[in-house]
Each structure stands twice: as C-alpha cells, then as structure tokens.
Motif scaffolding. Structure first.
Motif, PDB file in Angstrom:
ATOM      1  N   GLU A  32       0.816  -1.264   0.097  1.00 45.68           N
ATOM      2  CA  GLU A  32      -0.018  -0.190  -0.118  1.00 45.68           C
ATOM      3  C   GLU A  32       0.878   1.394  -0.017  1.00 45.68           C
ATOM      4  OE1 GLU A  32      -2.401   0.267   3.559  1.00 45.68           O
ATOM      5  OE2 GLU A  32      -3.177   2.355   3.148  1.00 45.68           O
ATOM      6  N   LEU A  33       1.833   1.342   0.758  1.00 46.80           N
ATOM      7  CA  LEU A  33       2.481   2.634   1.093  1.00 46.80           C
ATOM      8  C   LEU A  33       3.936   2.531   0.522  1.00 46.80           C
ATOM      9  CD1 LEU A  33       1.837   2.856   4.915  1.00 46.80           C
ATOM     10  CD2 LEU A  33       0.863   4.060   3.164  1.00 46.80           C
ATOM     11  N   GLY A  34       4.614   1.509   0.173  1.00 47.85           N
ATOM     12  CA  GLY A  34       5.730   1.253  -0.498  1.00 47.85           C
ATOM     13  C   GLY A  34       5.657   1.073  -1.983  1.00 47.85           C
ATOM     14  N   TYR A  35       4.843   0.246  -2.395  1.00 47.02           N
ATOM     15  CA  TYR A  35       4.801  -0.330  -3.834  1.00 47.02           C
ATOM     16  C   TYR A  35       3.871   0.836  -4.356  1.00 47.02           C
ATOM     17  CZ  TYR A  35       4.204  -2.671  -8.088  1.00 47.02           C
ATOM     18  OH  TYR A  35       4.451  -3.198  -9.555  1.00 47.02           O
ATOM     19  N   GLY A  36       2.930   1.422  -3.567  1.00 47.46           N
ATOM     20  CA  GLY A  36       1.951   2.400  -4.044  1.00 47.46           C
ATOM     21  C   GLY A  36       0.790   1.703  -4.980  1.00 47.46           C
TER      22      GLY A  36
ATOM     23  N   GLU B  79       9.184  11.570   2.986  1.00 49.28           N
ATOM     24  CA  GLU B  79      10.040  11.679   1.521  1.00 49.28           C
ATOM     25  C   GLU B  79      11.299  12.179   1.724  1.00 49.28           C
ATOM     26  OE1 GLU B  79       8.037  12.484  -1.788  1.00 49.28           O
ATOM     27  OE2 GLU B  79       6.143  11.382  -1.239  1.00 49.28           O
TER      28      GLU B  79
ATOM     29  N   ARG C  30      14.723   9.746   0.798  1.00 47.10           N
ATOM     30  CA  ARG C  30      15.530  10.504  -0.116  1.00 47.10           C
ATOM     31  C   ARG C  30      17.035  10.306   0.368  1.00 47.10           C
ATOM     32  NH1 ARG C  30      11.693  14.042  -1.977  1.00 47.10           N
ATOM     33  NH2 ARG C  30      12.464  15.449  -0.377  1.00 47.10           N
TER      34      ARG C  30
ATOM     35  N   ALA D 192      17.916   6.850   0.899  1.00 45.33           N
ATOM     36  CA  ALA D 192      18.303   6.340  -0.415  1.00 45.33           C
ATOM     37  C   ALA D 192      19.764   6.599  -0.848  1.00 45.33           C
ATOM     38  CB  ALA D 192      17.069   6.512  -1.649  1.00 45.33           C
ATOM     39  N   TYR D 193      20.005   7.987  -0.777  1.00 44.56           N
ATOM     40  CA  TYR D 193      21.268   8.277  -1.158  1.00 44.56           C
ATOM     41  C   TYR D 193      22.321   7.643  -0.333  1.00 44.56           C
ATOM     42  CZ  TYR D 193      25.316  11.810  -1.985  1.00 44.56           C
ATOM     43  OH  TYR D 193      26.274  12.199  -2.355  1.00 44.56           O
TER      44      TYR D 193
ATOM     45  N   ASP E 269      20.391   3.454  -3.114  1.00 45.16           N
ATOM     46  CA  ASP E 269      19.192   2.885  -3.748  1.00 45.16           C
ATOM     47  C   ASP E 269      18.681   3.904  -4.738  1.00 45.16           C
ATOM     48  OD1 ASP E 269      16.912   1.426  -4.020  1.00 45.16           O
ATOM     49  OD2 ASP E 269      15.850   2.093  -2.060  1.00 45.16           O
ATOM     50  N   SER E 270      17.923   3.460  -5.705  1.00 41.91           N
ATOM     51  CA  SER E 270      17.231   4.288  -6.638  1.00 41.91           C
ATOM     52  C   SER E 270      16.152   3.635  -7.253  1.00 41.91           C
ATOM     53  CB  SER E 270      18.426   4.370  -7.860  1.00 41.91           C
ATOM     54  OG  SER E 270      18.462   3.218  -8.514  1.00 41.91           O
ATOM     55  N   GLY E 271      15.353   4.084  -8.200  1.00 44.42           N
ATOM     56  CA  GLY E 271      14.052   3.619  -8.739  1.00 44.42           C
ATOM     57  C   GLY E 271      12.997   3.964  -7.913  1.00 44.42           C
ATOM     58  N   ARG E 272      12.234   3.118  -7.537  1.00 38.77           N
ATOM     59  CA  ARG E 272      11.172   3.209  -6.605  1.00 38.77           C
ATOM     60  C   ARG E 272      11.593   3.521  -5.396  1.00 38.77           C
ATOM     61  NH1 ARG E 272       5.697   1.827  -8.293  1.00 38.77           N
ATOM     62  NH2 ARG E 272       5.828   1.620 -10.396  1.00 38.77           N
ATOM     63  N   ILE E 273      13.039   3.099  -5.096  1.00 36.62           N
ATOM     64  CA  ILE E 273      13.691   3.291  -3.737  1.00 36.62           C
ATOM     65  C   ILE E 273      12.714   2.328  -2.646  1.00 36.62           C
ATOM     66  CG2 ILE E 273      14.839   5.357  -4.174  1.00 36.62           C
ATOM     67  CD1 ILE E 273      12.939   6.828  -2.195  1.00 36.62           C
ATOM     68  N   LEU E 274      12.503   1.087  -2.963  1.00 35.52           N
ATOM     69  CA  LEU E 274      11.908   0.217  -2.234  1.00 35.52           C
ATOM     70  C   LEU E 274      12.772  -0.346  -1.014  1.00 35.52           C
ATOM     71  CD1 LEU E 274       9.567  -1.755  -4.945  1.00 35.52           C
ATOM     72  CD2 LEU E 274       8.858   0.021  -3.090  1.00 35.52           C
TER      73      LEU E 274
ATOM     74  N   HIS F  64      20.245  13.573  -4.614  1.00 34.06           N
ATOM     75  CA  HIS F  64      19.024  12.922  -3.841  1.00 34.06           C
ATOM     76  C   HIS F  64      18.333  11.804  -4.770  1.00 34.06           C
ATOM     77  CE1 HIS F  64      19.148  14.545   0.147  1.00 34.06           C
ATOM     78  NE2 HIS F  64      19.285  15.856  -0.642  1.00 34.06           N
ATOM     79  N   HIS F  65      17.331  11.216  -4.266  1.00 36.20           N
ATOM     80  CA  HIS F  65      16.464  10.367  -5.178  1.00 36.20           C
ATOM     81  C   HIS F  65      14.887  10.960  -4.853  1.00 36.20           C
ATOM     82  CE1 HIS F  65      19.745   7.375  -5.856  1.00 36.20           C
ATOM     83  NE2 HIS F  65      20.043   7.944  -4.665  1.00 36.20           N
TER      84      HIS F  65
ATOM     85  N   GLY G   1       9.290   7.561  -5.978  1.00 33.74           N
ATOM     86  CA  GLY G   1       8.617   7.235  -7.497  1.00 33.74           C
ATOM     87  C   GLY G   1       7.105   7.270  -7.386  1.00 33.74           C
ATOM     88  N   ARG G   2       6.445   8.156  -6.793  1.00 34.14           N
ATOM     89  CA  ARG G   2       5.042   8.379  -6.534  1.00 34.14           C
ATOM     90  C   ARG G   2       4.375   9.247  -7.585  1.00 34.14           C
ATOM     91  NH1 ARG G   2       2.538   6.395  -2.261  1.00 34.14           N
ATOM     92  NH2 ARG G   2       4.111   5.085  -2.148  1.00 34.14           N
TER      93      ARG G   2
ATOM     94  N   ARG H  12      15.929   2.298 -17.950  1.00 36.12           N
ATOM     95  CA  ARG H  12      16.241   0.924 -17.571  1.00 36.12           C
ATOM     96  C   ARG H  12      14.956   0.406 -17.247  1.00 36.12           C
ATOM     97  NH1 ARG H  12      17.417   3.135 -12.677  1.00 36.12           N
ATOM     98  NH2 ARG H  12      16.411   2.307 -10.847  1.00 36.12           N
TER      99      ARG H  12
ATOM    100  N   ILE I 189      12.233   3.002 -15.712  1.00 38.57           N
ATOM    101  CA  ILE I 189      12.490   4.024 -14.833  1.00 38.57           C
ATOM    102  C   ILE I 189      13.478   5.085 -15.631  1.00 38.57           C
ATOM    103  CG2 ILE I 189      14.094   4.557 -12.723  1.00 38.57           C
ATOM    104  CD1 ILE I 189      11.565   3.263 -11.623  1.00 38.57           C
TER     105      ILE I 189
ATOM    106  N   ASP J 161      15.052   9.850 -10.111  1.00 32.80           N
ATOM    107  CA  ASP J 161      14.304   8.637 -10.939  1.00 32.80           C
ATOM    108  C   ASP J 161      12.967   8.956 -11.035  1.00 32.80           C
ATOM    109  OD1 ASP J 161      16.466   6.842 -11.092  1.00 32.80           O
ATOM    110  OD2 ASP J 161      16.164   5.882  -9.271  1.00 32.80           O
TER     111      ASP J 161
END
Lengths: 510, 200
Positions: free
Chosen positions: A169-173, A326, A330, A333-334, A338-343, B22-23, B26-27, B92, B127, B142
């Motif tokens: 719900e909260l992470g993957y959206g 958020e 961020r 993640a930095y 981590d990148s992308g959806r930073i899951l 920063h990142h 992705g929402r 990617r 992404i 991203d």
C-alpha cells in the motif's frame, strides 16, 4: 495535496485531559477482580426494529443477497482495475477500495463490529467456488478438510500478511494503481480459495486474513457482538449446532462454541450460529464499549503481537503521509545507493518504524517485571498488557482513516456513474483546489472527532490497565501504584505521538 | 526487456549551480492544468537540497511507438533561479530481473527547462533517470514511466486457471478417496458375511 493537521486548541484540550486521567489512575485504587456480569441489551428485544432484525438475520437468503451484492461490486472493482483508466482518482477500483472501503471498514467496527466479514467478497467467492452452493451447507468432498498445521495455527500469518499489505500500500503504491489494486484483489481470492479447498472450515478467515483479524481484534472494543441470550441454554446443550453445524447450515467457520465464547477476535459475524441453533439462543447484543477487551478477553502471545503490529503499522501510515517522510527516504536512498522506486529504503524505514514501538513496549514490560519483583513471566506480562494498547491503535486508526474518508471521498459519485473512468482526464488543479476548499465534512468537525478519539483511546487504555495490571500479580493486586508507571509511560508516549501525527500537515493521495 | 529502440529527440543548453544529490520517491501524480489544452501529464514535484525539482512526462500514458517527452525543471529554493547545467537522461527496465540501462541523451537548459524526447517500441514499466553533477556531487532523480496499457487478460486467465486446476484436483482426489472408502466398506461387509456364514 497537503491538508492541515489538528489545531493547537484541540491538542491542548487533549493533553490537559490526559494529564487529569493519569492523575486519576495513579490515585485510584486498583481494581483487582470484578464479577463479569456485564450489562447487555439484546438487539432482538429492541422495540419496533428488534423483530425485523431477527427475521433478517435468521434467514440465510438475506445474508446471501448482501454477499451477492458485495461480490458483484468486488468483480466490478477487478474489471475496472484491469480494463479502466489508470488515473487512480477516476477509477472505481482505487477510489472504492482504498478511499471508501479501506478507510471505512475500520470505522465500521465501532458501529457493527466484525459485520464486514459476514459479507466479505473474498470469502463469498471462494465459498461459492469450492462448496458450489450459494447458501446452505456445501458438499463434503469439495475440500480436503485438512487440519491447519500447528505451526501456523495462530495469527502470525495474518500479521505477516498485514505487514505485506502495508508494504504494498505505502511502499509499492498499490493505492495509486487501479491495475495493481485489481491484481491484489484477485490474489486474495486465489489465496482464500486455496485455503478453503485444502484446510478445514475457513482457515483463511481465522488464521491468514489480515483484514478479518484486524476487525476481530478491534471487535473486542465494539459495542455489538453475537452472543447467547441465555447462557444456561448453551450450558445444557449437548448437540452444539453452533460448532458442528446442522443439516442445512455450515458449522462455525472459525471453530467457536457460542456457549463458551468470551471474545470476538475470531467471530466473522456470519450468523451461521443464529441460523443453526435449535433453541434460537444466539443473537446480537449491545454492550458497553470496551467491556470485552477490559474484562473478558484472554491474553494470547500471538494476539498481543498482532495488537502491537496494529499499533506500529497504523502509526507508520501517519508517518508516511508527512512531508518529512519522503525527505528521510531520499536521504536514506542516497546513503545506501538505492534508486528507482527506492523500495529498499522504504523497507528499511518501515522496519525501523515498526521496530521502535516494539522496542519501547518491551522495555516497559521489562521495567514492569522488575517492579513486580520478577515474579511474573515476561511473556505473560507482555501478552496481558498488550490488551491495554489496543484502544490506542483503534483510536488512531479511526482518526487517521477519518481524514482519508472525508478528504478523499469527494467526487466518488461521479466515479460510481463512470466506474471505468472512460474518457476522463486526471483531476485538474482547479478541481483539486475546489475539493480542498469544499470538504464533505467541515475540518473543524473532523478535528473535534479526532481529538475525541485520541482521548477515548487513552481513557480506554487506562481503564484496561487499571483492571488488567492487578491480574498479572499472584496476589491479585499490584505491589504499589508505581507498577502503573511503565505502561502509563508507554500509553502516554504513544498517545502523544499519535496526537503529534494528527497535528502534522498530511499529504493525501488526492 | 528490449529498450534498444529508444530514440533521442531533443537537445539543449546548460550552465551550473550547486545542489545535493538525492532521489525522488517514485510516486507519480497525474495532473491537467485547467487552462491548458496539453495532454495530461504525469509529474513528480520534490524538494531536493536547495532546489525545487519538477519532473513531468507527456503524455501521461504513452503507448508503444508514441513520441513522448520528459521535462525537468530545477530552481533554487532561496532565489528561484533555475539550475543551469548538463542533465543526462537514462532509462532502464523497472524489473527485479533486469538491470539493462540505456542513455537517452544529455541535455542542456532551454528556457529554464531540460527536455528529453523518447519513443518506446515495447510496452512495459521503465525507470527514467535524470543525472547531473554539481560541485562534485552526483545528482540522481528517478521517475517511473509506464508504456502502454497493462495486459488485462493475463491476471484473469491465470486466476481462473489456478482455481480451476485446484478445484479439479481436489474433486478428483476426494472422489477417488470416497470410492476407495466405499469399496473397502463393501469388501469388509462381504468378509463379515462370509465369516458369519462359515461353520467349521
């Protein structure tokens, strides 16, 4: 869209009230025992409506009709999610599931207990597929009827499922994706069907379903429950139709015997017991809010972890909606690349957020054990005291969901008329601002309700603590009033954090 | 997934400014300006160090073969001046099983905006990453992008297949077991009758 938080005036009122209640607790004489003869009113005895309700509940056709309606709506949600627009606020899959149902189902416990489970479409569809009957008893050979393995005969699986649902719900959206919402709905139908085809009775409802167990846990606070009218009738009953079922009616799906039922945790309100009882001795009863969790519920190790999980995860919901969250993610993640959806970052953040309340609670339990002279088993204290934190989770959960329900449900009518969102465009800035300016319920009313809920949770927690604490002592009373301190500190801390969370401006989904 | 068919469409100017790396979570949110007739866009707005960054994709729901564009705006929080530098756009697959990455292009600022065009041949989840460097700090943003409609029949088909297979298996097994039990009972009954009739 960022929405304002609880105003300072209400926060002050709640804080002062909390201090006064704490003083009352510390000065009051602890309640050692109390005869559990709690006042109840049978719904069937209510003037005018009582008989009507009795007729409705005791007929399987009525429940079946409601289940058909719920299942049809559920199938519409799946179809809209898979084939409709992917703009979340224009598709009924996301608006109905996450804005109305997910927010409203917890609030519904306050009024109708675990009634949702009675018409749950996951279970309804699974039952129709496996049993091949719309109502009445299904075929005996439609399931392997294997007993659930002992290792998972508890609600740990439900807790794990709740954590996974929260992550999705909260992470993957998943809340912002109609397609993912539909996939999740289908997945749960498959799980419920597998469980019903393999295990005896409704193992999915009892052990695995996160929603059912959440409603069941909160059901201990609810003012309504299915109970025997006359306990003596149940005491003399030899056939136990409620447990074994009758020729036409299924047995209790979660292995409950109504005559010895003390808590609502596993009741799915399906009404099978009301229909199968030859003495018509089972009915809905109205009782004082919180009486069950205060006086009659029995503490269990797995259930106490589930309660703690509820508290952690509901608070975590609040944290993720703050603007700070958020930014923290961020930065994390930095730090870890981590990148992308930073899951990965989200998962770490979620684990930490869940771990902190558990750590604090464990510390308070250790402190309490130390105060009581280490005579009591740590695990027993842990389980017993968890009952007192359930109202905190319940109150914050409702207060938080109230925000979603009031602030995000606008425009739902237009979605009902166009559930697939055909030819619709995303919300314009103008629409977003108009919705923001014209909420369904005035913000001040929402703030007042939220403040009252937090105060209610705190008061209920103290009430349970006052009754439960003497029970963990072998002497039947706490050694000193100091014994209240650890849990009072924990309850106060959690309530203040909940209050603080409600004060923060929150980023809503729309 | 094959992303070799991504075409670079636009290019532009640049200068420099300081920022942090920063990142962006992705929402995405979808929006449509009430006084704009442009197609709906998908956008992420975020505060990164000393900058506000807005990242937009047009159209919000691109299809395979459609021309699309990503716009990146970055302006300082303190004085509103736009970031002025070079931004590298990459793409990617958004999948656990693929780490294949391709460069879309390197863009310079144009009227305060970094614009990157794209055309995706294959549907899927991607992404898009915007990168730049300032004061030796790498800056990575991203942005998830869905190309084409998600395939609706697959999940329904899979669900029906799994449930049908399960129910069929349970029914056949249970019927066999029932038949076996009946046969055993019948056999037992015959044996009992024979035993009762046998007189030595």
């Amino acid at each position: 869209m960022v929405h304002p938080g609880l105003s300072a005036g209400w926060v002050l009122v709640v804080l002062v009230s909390m201090i006064l209640l704490s003083v009352w607790l510390m000065r009051s004489v602890p309640v050692a025992t109390r005869s559990v003869n709690l006042p109840v009113i049978s719904i069937f005895n209510l003037p005018f409506v009582g008989k009507i309700i009795q007729r409705i509940i005791s007929r399987p056709a009525v429940i079946t009709m409601l289940r058909i309606f719920a299942a049809a709506t559920f199938l519409l949600v799946i179809a809209a999610g898979l084939f409709g627009t992917q703009v979340a606020e224009r598709n009924i899959a996301t608006t109905l599931t996450w804005t109305l149902w997910w927010s409203g189902v917890v609030i519904s416990v306050f009024f109708v207990g675990s009634a949702w489970c009675a018409i749950c479409p996951w279970d309804a569809i699974a039952t129709w597929l496996v049993r091949r009957r719309l109502w009445k008893k299904g075929s005996a050979i439609s399931s392997f009827n294997i007993r659930v393995p002992k290792v998972i005969r508890n609600i740990w699986p439900a807790l794990i499922m709740f954590v996974v649902l929260t992550w999705l719900e909260l992470g993957y959206g998943v809340t912002t994706s109609p397609y993912a919402t539909a996939l999740l709905a289908l997945l749960i139908v498959v799980l419920a069907t597998i469980s019903l085809a393999v295990y005896e009775r409704k193992a999915f409802c009892r052990y695995f379903c996160a929603v059912g167990r959440t409603l069941g846990a909160y059901g201990g606070i609810a003012p309504i429950a299915l109970r025997p009218i006359d306990n003596a009738v149940c005491a003399n009953c030899k056939t136990l139709e409620c447990y074994n079922g009758s020729n036409d009616i299924e047995p209790c799906p979660t292995h409950l015997v109504m005559g010895s039922l003390k808590q609502n945790t596993y009741c799915t309100s399906c009404g099978a017991c009301t229909q199968s009882c030859p003495y018509q001795n089972i009915n809905w009863q109205i009782r004082n809010i919180g009486d069950e969790i205060t006086y009659s519920a029995r503490p269990h190790w797995d259930e106490s972890w589930f309660i703690l999980g509820l508290l952690s995860l509901t608070m975590f919901h609040g944290f993720t909606m703050m603007p700070y969250w958020e930014d923290w993610m961020r930065q994390l993640a930095y730090m870890i690349g981590d990148s992308g959806r930073i899951l990965t970052s989200f998962s770490i953040g979620m684990a930490v957020a869940m771990f902190i309340p558990v750590l604090l609670y464990s510390a308070c339990i250790t402190w309490l054990q130390y105060i009581t002279g280490k005579q009591e088993n740590w695990r027993r204290i842990f389980s017993a005291m968890a009952l007192s934190i359930l109202p905190l989770a319940f109150a914050y959960h409702i207060a938080h969901n109230l925000s979603h329900l009031v602030r995000e449900s606008q425009g739902f009518i237009s979605v009902v008329f166009n559930p697939f969102g055909t030819n619709t465009l995303p919300l314009s800035t103008h629409e977003i601002h108009m919705r923001h300016l014209n909420p369904v319920v005035d913000n001040n009313i929402v703030f007042a309700l939220q403040a009252i809920l937090i105060l209610f949770g705190f008061w209920m927690a103290l009430k349970i603590l006052r009754y439960r604490l003497p029970q963990i002592s072998t002497s039947g009373k706490p050694e000193s009033r100091l014994a209240f301190m650890p849990m009072l500190v924990f309850i106060s801390l959690m309530s203040i954090i909940n209050l603080w969370l409600l004060m923060q401006p929150m980023i809503m989904r729309m | 997934m094959n992303i070799n068919t991504i075409l670079v469409m636009t290019s532009l100017l640049f200068v420099t400014f300081n920022s942090f790396a920063h990142h962006v979570l992705g929402r995405p949110s979808y929006s449509l300006g009430e006084d704009s007739n442009t197609p709906p866009s998908m956008q992420v707005e975020t505060q990164i160090g000393e900058y506000y960054v807005t990242y937009m994709a047009f159209p919000a729901f691109p299809k395979p073969g459609d021309s699309g564009r990503v716009n990146l705006y970055a302006s300082r929080i303190d004085n509103g001046l736009p970031f002025n530098g070079k931004v590298r756009f990459k793409v990617r697959d958004d999948s656990f099983f693929s780490s294949k990455e391709e460069i879309l292009g390197v863009q310079n600022i144009d009227d305060g905006v970094y614009r990157q065009g794209f055309v995706f041949k294959d549907a899927g989840d991607y992404i898009v990453t915007a990168e730049f460097e300032s004061n030796g700090e790498p800056y990575v943003i991203d942005f998830p992008l869905r190309i084409g409609e998600p395939f609706p029949i697959g999940p329904i088909g899979l669900t029906i297949f799994v449930i049908s297979l399960l129910l069929l298996f349970v029914n056949i097994t249970q019927r066999k077991r029932l038949a076996h039990v009946k046969a055993s009972q019948h056999h037992q009954k015959d044996s009992n009758e024979q035993s009762a009739g046998y007189k030595p």
